[in-house]
Design a protein around this motif. Structure first.
Motif, PDB file in Angstrom:
ATOM      1  N   VAL A   1     -17.234   1.567  -3.551  1.00 42.29           N
ATOM      2  CA  VAL A   1     -15.969   1.586  -4.280  1.00 42.29           C
ATOM      3  C   VAL A   1     -16.145   2.429  -5.538  1.00 42.29           C
ATOM      4  O   VAL A   1     -17.047   2.173  -6.332  1.00 42.29           O
ATOM      5  N   ASP A   2     -15.333   3.458  -5.708  1.00 43.87           N
ATOM      6  CA  ASP A   2     -15.375   4.232  -6.955  1.00 43.87           C
ATOM      7  C   ASP A   2     -14.099   3.969  -7.760  1.00 43.87           C
ATOM      8  O   ASP A   2     -13.250   3.173  -7.362  1.00 43.87           O
ATOM      9  N   ASP A   3     -13.979   4.647  -8.897  1.00 43.69           N
ATOM     10  CA  ASP A   3     -12.839   4.395  -9.775  1.00 43.69           C
ATOM     11  C   ASP A   3     -11.513   4.738  -9.114  1.00 43.69           C
ATOM     12  O   ASP A   3     -10.504   4.075  -9.335  1.00 43.69           O
ATOM     13  N   ALA A   4     -11.508   5.789  -8.269  1.00 45.43           N
ATOM     14  CA  ALA A   4     -10.265   6.191  -7.612  1.00 45.43           C
ATOM     15  C   ALA A   4      -9.783   5.079  -6.680  1.00 45.43           C
ATOM     16  O   ALA A   4      -8.593   4.736  -6.651  1.00 45.43           O
ATOM     17  N   ILE A   5     -10.720   4.490  -5.925  1.00 49.98           N
ATOM     18  CA  ILE A   5     -10.344   3.412  -5.002  1.00 49.98           C
ATOM     19  C   ILE A   5      -9.869   2.192  -5.790  1.00 49.98           C
ATOM     20  O   ILE A   5      -8.868   1.566  -5.451  1.00 49.98           O
ATOM     21  N   LEU A   6     -10.565   1.880  -6.885  1.00 50.69           N
ATOM     22  CA  LEU A   6     -10.139   0.734  -7.704  1.00 50.69           C
ATOM     23  C   LEU A   6      -8.733   0.954  -8.263  1.00 50.69           C
ATOM     24  O   LEU A   6      -7.914   0.031  -8.290  1.00 50.69           O
ATOM     25  N   ALA A   7      -8.452   2.190  -8.695  1.00 46.62           N
ATOM     26  CA  ALA A   7      -7.116   2.489  -9.216  1.00 46.62           C
ATOM     27  C   ALA A   7      -6.072   2.315  -8.116  1.00 46.62           C
ATOM     28  O   ALA A   7      -4.982   1.773  -8.345  1.00 46.62           O
ATOM     29  N   GLU A   8      -6.432   2.767  -6.892  1.00 50.25           N
ATOM     30  CA  GLU A   8      -5.504   2.615  -5.763  1.00 50.25           C
ATOM     31  C   GLU A   8      -5.268   1.131  -5.453  1.00 50.25           C
ATOM     32  O   GLU A   8      -4.138   0.713  -5.207  1.00 50.25           O
ATOM     33  N   VAL A   9      -6.357   0.346  -5.481  1.00 51.69           N
ATOM     34  CA  VAL A   9      -6.219  -1.091  -5.226  1.00 51.69           C
ATOM     35  C   VAL A   9      -5.305  -1.720  -6.281  1.00 51.69           C
ATOM     36  O   VAL A   9      -4.446  -2.541  -5.976  1.00 51.69           O
ATOM     37  N   ARG A  10      -5.482  -1.301  -7.546  1.00 51.04           N
ATOM     38  CA  ARG A  10      -4.663  -1.863  -8.622  1.00 51.04           C
ATOM     39  C   ARG A  10      -3.179  -1.547  -8.385  1.00 51.04           C
ATOM     40  O   ARG A  10      -2.323  -2.423  -8.521  1.00 51.04           O
ATOM     41  N   THR A  11      -2.893  -0.306  -7.975  1.00 50.12           N
ATOM     42  CA  THR A  11      -1.506   0.086  -7.701  1.00 50.12           C
ATOM     43  C   THR A  11      -0.945  -0.728  -6.541  1.00 50.12           C
ATOM     44  O   THR A  11       0.169  -1.272  -6.617  1.00 50.12           O
ATOM     45  N   VAL A  12      -1.723  -0.813  -5.456  1.00 46.15           N
ATOM     46  CA  VAL A  12      -1.274  -1.564  -4.279  1.00 46.15           C
ATOM     47  C   VAL A  12      -1.055  -3.036  -4.632  1.00 46.15           C
ATOM     48  O   VAL A  12      -0.082  -3.667  -4.206  1.00 46.15           O
ATOM     49  N   ALA A  13      -1.966  -3.593  -5.447  1.00 46.07           N
ATOM     50  CA  ALA A  13      -1.853  -5.004  -5.837  1.00 46.07           C
ATOM     51  C   ALA A  13      -0.562  -5.242  -6.614  1.00 46.07           C
ATOM     52  O   ALA A  13       0.154  -6.220  -6.368  1.00 46.07           O
ATOM     53  N   GLU A  14      -0.241  -4.335  -7.537  1.00 46.69           N
ATOM     54  CA  GLU A  14       0.945  -4.517  -8.384  1.00 46.69           C
ATOM     55  C   GLU A  14       2.228  -4.262  -7.603  1.00 46.69           C
ATOM     56  O   GLU A  14       3.245  -4.918  -7.837  1.00 46.69           O
ATOM     57  N   GLU A  15       2.193  -3.275  -6.670  1.00 49.85           N
ATOM     58  CA  GLU A  15       3.448  -2.825  -6.072  1.00 49.85           C
ATOM     59  C   GLU A  15       3.703  -3.390  -4.694  1.00 49.85           C
ATOM     60  O   GLU A  15       4.858  -3.515  -4.285  1.00 49.85           O
ATOM     61  N   ILE A  16       2.646  -3.696  -3.941  1.00 56.47           N
ATOM     62  CA  ILE A  16       2.857  -4.109  -2.553  1.00 56.47           C
ATOM     63  C   ILE A  16       2.400  -5.543  -2.306  1.00 56.47           C
ATOM     64  O   ILE A  16       3.119  -6.335  -1.731  1.00 56.47           O
ATOM     65  N   LEU A  17       1.193  -5.889  -2.797  1.00 57.60           N
ATOM     66  CA  LEU A  17       0.661  -7.221  -2.482  1.00 57.60           C
ATOM     67  C   LEU A  17       1.358  -8.316  -3.286  1.00 57.60           C
ATOM     68  O   LEU A  17       1.420  -9.458  -2.850  1.00 57.60           O
ATOM     69  N   SER A  18       1.853  -7.985  -4.469  1.00 56.71           N
ATOM     70  CA  SER A  18       2.519  -9.019  -5.275  1.00 56.71           C
ATOM     71  C   SER A  18       3.968  -8.617  -5.521  1.00 56.71           C
ATOM     72  O   SER A  18       4.312  -7.437  -5.516  1.00 56.71           O
ATOM     73  N   ASN A  19       4.812  -9.601  -5.704  1.00 52.94           N
ATOM     74  CA  ASN A  19       6.209  -9.395  -6.078  1.00 52.94           C
ATOM     75  C   ASN A  19       6.268  -9.581  -7.589  1.00 52.94           C
ATOM     76  O   ASN A  19       6.192 -10.704  -8.081  1.00 52.94           O
TER      77      ASN A  19
END
Lengths: 85, 85
Positions: free
Chosen positions: B51-69
């Motif tokens: 996992v690098d910073d780019a993947i972590l940033a992507e996970v953060r975006t996905v977590a905020e926008e898709i995984l959580s309401n």
């Protein structure tokens, strides 16, 4: 006030349709980074006062018998967080 | 294979009917230790390779926008677990 976190996940050998749906949605949305997604539950249990071994044992029992369905889920973690969030 | 854990919880100012039901059930079953229960979700996202910073940033975006309401839920934690469980 102390918060105890209990985490449960679907057992590894079972299909997790909710997780599969999310993984499929992520792939359709153009994100190919993620190999798989599984979805479990996270319980925040608030206890008045400090947590001792008796309370932790009670939480463990409740987690295994009431909060999780042991046929399809595993309790993967029980942590104590000192201050309530 | 690396596992990233994303944790979401209902916002503190919102009622959590599922948690209330569990707290009520525990009280009825004779357990008076617990002041309250709130129930959120725990996502295990598996990534091939490190996992690098780019993947972590992507996970953060996905977590905020898709995984959580974001209207009713907060992302309360994103952790990296080195070996897949």
């Amino acid at each position: 006030m102390t918060t105890i976190i209990v985490e449960t996940m679907p057992k590894a050998e079972l299909l997790d349709p909710q997780g599969k749906a999310v993984a499929g949605a992520l792939a359709r949305l153009g994100t190919s980074t993620f190999a798989s997604v599984r979805i479990g539950k996270r319980f925040e249990i608030v206890v008045d006062g400090p947590v001792d071994d008796a309370i932790l044992a009670e939480v463990r029992t409740v987690a295994e018998e009431i909060l999780s369905n042991s046929v399809i889920e595993d309790v993967v973690g029980i942590h104590v967080v000192e201050a309530a969030i």
